[in-house]
Structure formats: C-alpha cells, structure tokens
Design an enzyme around this catalytic site. Structure first.
Site, short mmCIF file in Angstrom:
data_model
loop_
_atom_site.label_atom_id
_atom_site.label_comp_id
_atom_site.label_asym_id
_atom_site.label_seq_id
_atom_site.Cartn_x
_atom_site.Cartn_y
_atom_site.Cartn_z
N ASP A 197 2.74 14.81 2.11
CA ASP A 197 1.76 15.81 2.54
C ASP A 197 1.05 15.42 3.84
O ASP A 197 0.66 16.26 4.63
CB ASP A 197 0.71 16.03 1.44
N ASP A 252 0.81 -1.23 0.00
CA ASP A 252 0.00 0.00 0.00
C ASP A 252 0.83 1.27 0.00
O ASP A 252 0.40 2.30 0.51
CB ASP A 252 -0.97 0.03 1.21
N GLY A 310 -4.37 -4.07 -4.41
CA GLY A 310 -5.41 -3.11 -4.77
C GLY A 310 -4.77 -1.77 -5.01
O GLY A 310 -3.99 -1.30 -4.20
N HIS A 311 -5.07 -1.17 -6.16
CA HIS A 311 -4.55 0.17 -6.42
C HIS A 311 -5.73 1.09 -6.63
O HIS A 311 -6.70 0.72 -7.26
CB HIS A 311 -3.79 0.30 -7.74
N GLY A 348 0.20 14.22 -2.68
CA GLY A 348 -1.26 14.23 -2.78
C GLY A 348 -1.72 13.13 -3.70
O GLY A 348 -0.91 12.55 -4.42
N LYS A 395 -0.31 4.51 -8.35
CA LYS A 395 -0.18 5.89 -8.84
C LYS A 395 1.15 6.08 -9.58
O LYS A 395 1.20 6.71 -10.63
CB LYS A 395 -0.28 6.84 -7.65
N ARG A 433 2.21 -29.00 -6.59
CA ARG A 433 2.17 -29.46 -7.99
C ARG A 433 0.86 -30.14 -8.36
O ARG A 433 0.82 -31.11 -9.09
CB ARG A 433 3.39 -30.34 -8.30
N GLN A 478 1.93 -6.04 -3.14
CA GLN A 478 2.30 -6.15 -1.73
C GLN A 478 3.63 -5.40 -1.50
O GLN A 478 3.89 -4.44 -2.19
CB GLN A 478 2.40 -7.62 -1.26
N LYS A 515 1.98 2.20 -5.21
CA LYS A 515 2.55 1.70 -6.48
C LYS A 515 1.67 2.06 -7.66
O LYS A 515 2.16 2.43 -8.72
CB LYS A 515 2.69 0.17 -6.45
P1 IMP Z 1 -2.86 -12.79 1.57
O1 IMP Z 1 -1.91 -12.19 0.59
O2 IMP Z 1 -4.30 -12.51 1.24
O3 IMP Z 1 -2.58 -14.23 1.82
O4 IMP Z 1 -2.63 -12.04 2.98
C1 IMP Z 1 -1.43 -12.21 3.72
C2 IMP Z 1 -1.03 -10.92 4.41
O5 IMP Z 1 -0.63 -9.96 3.43
C3 IMP Z 1 -2.15 -10.23 5.20
O6 IMP Z 1 -1.58 -9.56 6.31
C4 IMP Z 1 -2.69 -9.18 4.23
O7 IMP Z 1 -3.30 -8.10 4.90
C5 IMP Z 1 -1.40 -8.77 3.55
N1 IMP Z 1 -1.60 -8.24 2.19
C6 IMP Z 1 -1.83 -8.96 1.06
N2 IMP Z 1 -1.92 -8.16 0.00
C7 IMP Z 1 -1.71 -6.91 0.44
C8 IMP Z 1 -1.62 -5.64 -0.22
O8 IMP Z 1 -1.74 -5.50 -1.44
N3 IMP Z 1 -1.39 -4.55 0.59
C9 IMP Z 1 -1.20 -4.68 1.92
N4 IMP Z 1 -1.25 -5.85 2.58
C10 IMP Z 1 -1.50 -6.95 1.84
MG MG Z 2 -2.72 -1.68 -2.13
#
Ligand code: IMP
Ligand code: MG
Length: 433
Positions: A329, A13, A40-41, A423, A18, A139, A220, A16
């Site tokens: 900011d 988070d 998620g972006h 921002g 942006k 596998r 991540q 990335k």
């Molecule tokens: P999983 O990737 O859903 O298996 O989650 C494993 C851990 O990674 C958890 O603590 C999630 O909150 C964290 N996590 C997975 N994807 C993201 C991301 O894109 N941003 C922030 N934390 C993430």
């Molecule tokens: Mg994210």
C-alpha cells in the site's frame, strides 16, 4: 505438523511480527532462535498497539506456547518489563505456564550494555547484543541454566567482575560493575525466572512429535546475518534458515515451509551501504507513508527501491518456499516504480552481492521501471483485503499495475508470494490463492 520458519529477507523490519501474529492462529508454539531485544515488532489489534522486543508475537494468541530459544541473548529486565506490561493489560502472567526460556540462552547483563554503548562504528541498537555474543564465543558467557549454579558462588562473582571491569577500563568506559551488584542481579534473575527456565529444544521436539505446529520466528534479516550479511555492518547472530532449527534446539528435518518476508521496497537502520537508498521525494514518501521509524530505537529508517540483488542473495541462503510481501500500500500514489535488478561496480554489471563493505559502497543500482498504481486510504486497502480473502480472490482484486509489480518480483526472485500486506491492521493481508 512440521515447523514453519519465518525470516526477514532484507535488513530487518520487514513486518515479521504481524505475519507471525497471523500465522500463530494455527500454531501451538512460537519460538525465537537468535538475537535479543534488538528486535522490535509492532502488532496492531484494533485500537491497541503492542510493541514487543523479546516476547514472540504469538503471545496475543492465548493457546500459543512461547519459547525464547537456545541461540538467543536475553535481557532479563527487558523481558520482565514486557511481561509486566502484558499482565497489566490482560491479567495473565505466562511465566512457566506458556512462556519458557532456554537454559542455553545467554544473559545480557548491565556490563554488556555498557560495552555496547561505546559503539560508534556499526550503529548498533545499544542493547548489549554484540558484547553478549562475544562473551558466548569467548566461552565466558552466563546462561540461564547457570543461574541456579552460581547463586552463592562468591568466587565466580569476583572473577567475573574483575574480568568485566578490566574490559570496561581497556575500552575507555567510565562504568564499573561490583560483586554485590552482580550477586543481587543473579538472585533477582533466579527469583524472576526459575519457573520458566528449561530445556526448550526438548519441549519443541516433543510438540512436533505430537503433531503440533511450531513457528520459528526470526529476528533482524538476512542482510544483517553475521556470516551472510553486509559485514561488518551486521548483527552478531546467524539470522538465516540454517540457524532456525539449530538455534531452537531441534533438527532441520522438522522444517517444511520457509517464508521470507520482504517489503515492497527496502529499508535499513544503522550504518552500512544500501545501494538503492533514496534521498529524494520518493524516499520521503516511503518513510512518511510507511511510518519508517525503528520500533526499538525510534531512529528514522533509510528507504529505497526494492533490490533484487539483495533478494536473490537472501533466496540462495534461505531457500524460501514462499514470499510474504508487506507494505504494498505504501507504494500507492507513486507514478513510477523501480526495481533494482543488478549493480554497476567499477564499470562492470554484477548480479551478486559483493562480500566487502567497500565494494558495496561503490555499487550503483541498475533499474527497470514499472507503472505505479493509485493511492488509497488505509480503510480502502483493508476493505479490499477483507473482500479478497472472503471471496477467495487473492491478489486479483488489486489494481492491474500492482498485480504486474508483484508478478515481476516473483519472476525475478523465483519464489511465489504467499501473502501481500496492504496496511498495518491484522486483517489487511491478502492471502494469495
Ligand atoms: P545490534 O544487533 O544491536 O548489534 O546492531 C547491529 C546492526 O543491526 C545495526 O545496524 C542495527 O541497526 C541493526 N539491527 C539490529 N536489530 C535490528 C532489527 O530488528 N531491525 C533492523 N535493524 C536491526
Ligand atoms: Mg523490527
């Protein structure tokens, strides 16, 4: 042109989406190489707010090709709904035209989501990521390239359903899958994606040989890396530089720049320690001003001061050539800024991240203190960024205390900043000169 890798340097988070959206202006390909729709972006385009979990951020640039690469786990239903959302807004269906899914990428099926929904230990996103990677390592996973092969294979479906239901039963789930359900899922996946499934590594390799610019977009962050993160509170893939080329199906020699993205502070969602976590007014300030809620699950993100121990670890693993600092900011209006430079663990000062979760939980941060800078409105920050870029002034337009803070981070991590985000708007990023 070589490939550029963009990675989160913290617990995800970092912003990335942006950055990739901005850099995609000069790229013809953007490829993801690991993870799935746990990412998620949010991309802000004027009045429009777009949220993506699978589609690479480069989708907003019409001339950009998009790859869901070999190392990913892809939920075909989520991808379909993102594509439908995109074509409703723009009239474009990029499938097979400029969006390609690797034949080697693994498919997230309902079974994987059922298994993931049982998690109480890690605080996963519940999207089926871990169970799909588990099948890959065991596998027994299903890859996009297999879909055409198993379309009418009743024997395969029967054995697969048997295995899945035995696991669901053993794990205490009430959910079950069926042969008819699995076969109709496979038929739908084939119909929806047969034009876009391909050898995406070869496509990227060819593009690079033709001199095109490729962005490899991480998901991540370094501290969620299965090997190098805060295990076991991590995701199930290698989120680091070493896997960027590998998971995209090209060799590491193609990569030149590696940009590490870091917030001017730090956040984390899910379980596991974060030594600089703040449960006070400053923590509230960061969460509220920074809108720190997960794009994928809506969960409140835990917030804390910038942690140089974390960043030094991320730097050792990734060898960033530049840092993209985001959300500076958000620190505006705080009188004092703190930077964690070391931890105290069992009475000793340490400067390296411990490998176990229990040791990390016993760490308390050792801070240095810096003066803060005033609060400004988003439009004031935006105007400052636009002026800085137009006049080629870089961060010299920022308040003196903000410049000092950035210089301190650069010195501690040992990597120069290439940009500073001030921002959410696409143009609210100052290019360092
Ligand atoms: P999983 O990737 O859903 O298996 O989650 C494993 C851990 O990674 C958890 O603590 C999630 O909150 C964290 N996590 C997975 N994807 C993201 C991301 O894109 N941003 C922030 N934390 C993430
Ligand atoms: Mg994210």
């Amino acid at each position: 042109m070589p490939a550029t890798v963009i990675l989160g340097a913290q617990w995800g988070d970092e912003g990335k989406g942006k950055l990739v959206d901005r850099l995609a202006e000069q790229a013809t390909w953007v490829a993801r190489f690991q993870g799935g729709n746990n990412a998620g972006h949010t991309v802000v385009l004027g009045e429009q707010i777009l949220k993506f979990h699978l589609l690479p951020s480069g989708i907003t640039r019409k001339e950009c090709h998009l790859v869901l690469g070999d190392g990913m786990v892809v939920d075909p239903w989520v991808l379909d709904s993102e594509l439908n959302g995109w074509s409703d807004t723009t009239g474009e269906d990029p499938r097979g035209e400029r969006l390609f899914v690797s034949e080697r990428a693994h498919i997230i099926l309902p079974y994987h989501r059922y298994m993931d929904s049982l998690d109480t230990k890690i605080g996963t996103t519940g999207r089926g990521i871990g169970p799909t990677y588990a099948d890959k390592i065991n596998r027994v996973g299903l890859r996009f390239g297999d879909v055409a092969e198993v379309l009418n294979d009743g024997e395969w479906a029967k054995a697969t359903v048997q295995r899945m239901n035995a696991s669901l039963d053993a794990a205490g789930s009430q959910e079950r899958v069926s042969v008819e359900g699995l076969m109709s899922d496979i038929e739908w996946i084939h119909k929806a994606y047969h034009t876009s499934i391909g050898n995406t590594g070869l496509m990227l390799d060819n593009a690079l040989k033709l001199g095109e610019h490729v962005i490899l977009e991480g998901a991540q962050g370094c501290l969620l890396d299965i090997d190098q993160g805060t295990y076991p509170f991590v995701t199930s893939s290698v989120t680091s530089r070493g896997n960027a080329s590998h998971g995209a199906g090209i060799h590491p020699g193609h990569v030149k720049d590696v940009i590490g993205i870091t917030k001017a502070y730090i956040t984390r969602v899910g379980h596991g320690s974060m030594p600089t976590e703040l449960e006070d007014e400053v923590g509230n300030h960061l969460g509220t001003v920074g809108h720190e809620f997960g794009t994928t699950t809506g969960r409140k993100r835990r917030c804390g001061w910038f942690d140089a121990v974390v960043m030094r670890h991320a730097q050792r693993i990734n060898g960033f050539t530049g840092l993209a600092l985001t959300k500076l900011d958000v620190l505006g209006g705080l009188e004092e800024l703190k930077i964690c430079v070391a931890y105290e663990l069992d009475g000793k000062e340490i400067t390296e991240l411990p490998s176990t979760a229990s040791a990390l939980a016993r760490c308390t941060p050792i801070y240095i203190s810096m003066p803060g800078f005033p609060e400004m409105s988003l439009s004031e920050w935006l105007a400052m960024a636009v002026h800085a870029n137009e006049a080629g002034k870089g961060i010299s337009v920022l308040p003196a205390a903000a410049q000092q803070y950035i210089a301190k981070l650069e010195a501690i991590v040992g990597v120069p900043c290439t940009s500073v985000g001030v921002g959410p708007d696409r143009d609210a990023t100052i290019d360092c000169v």
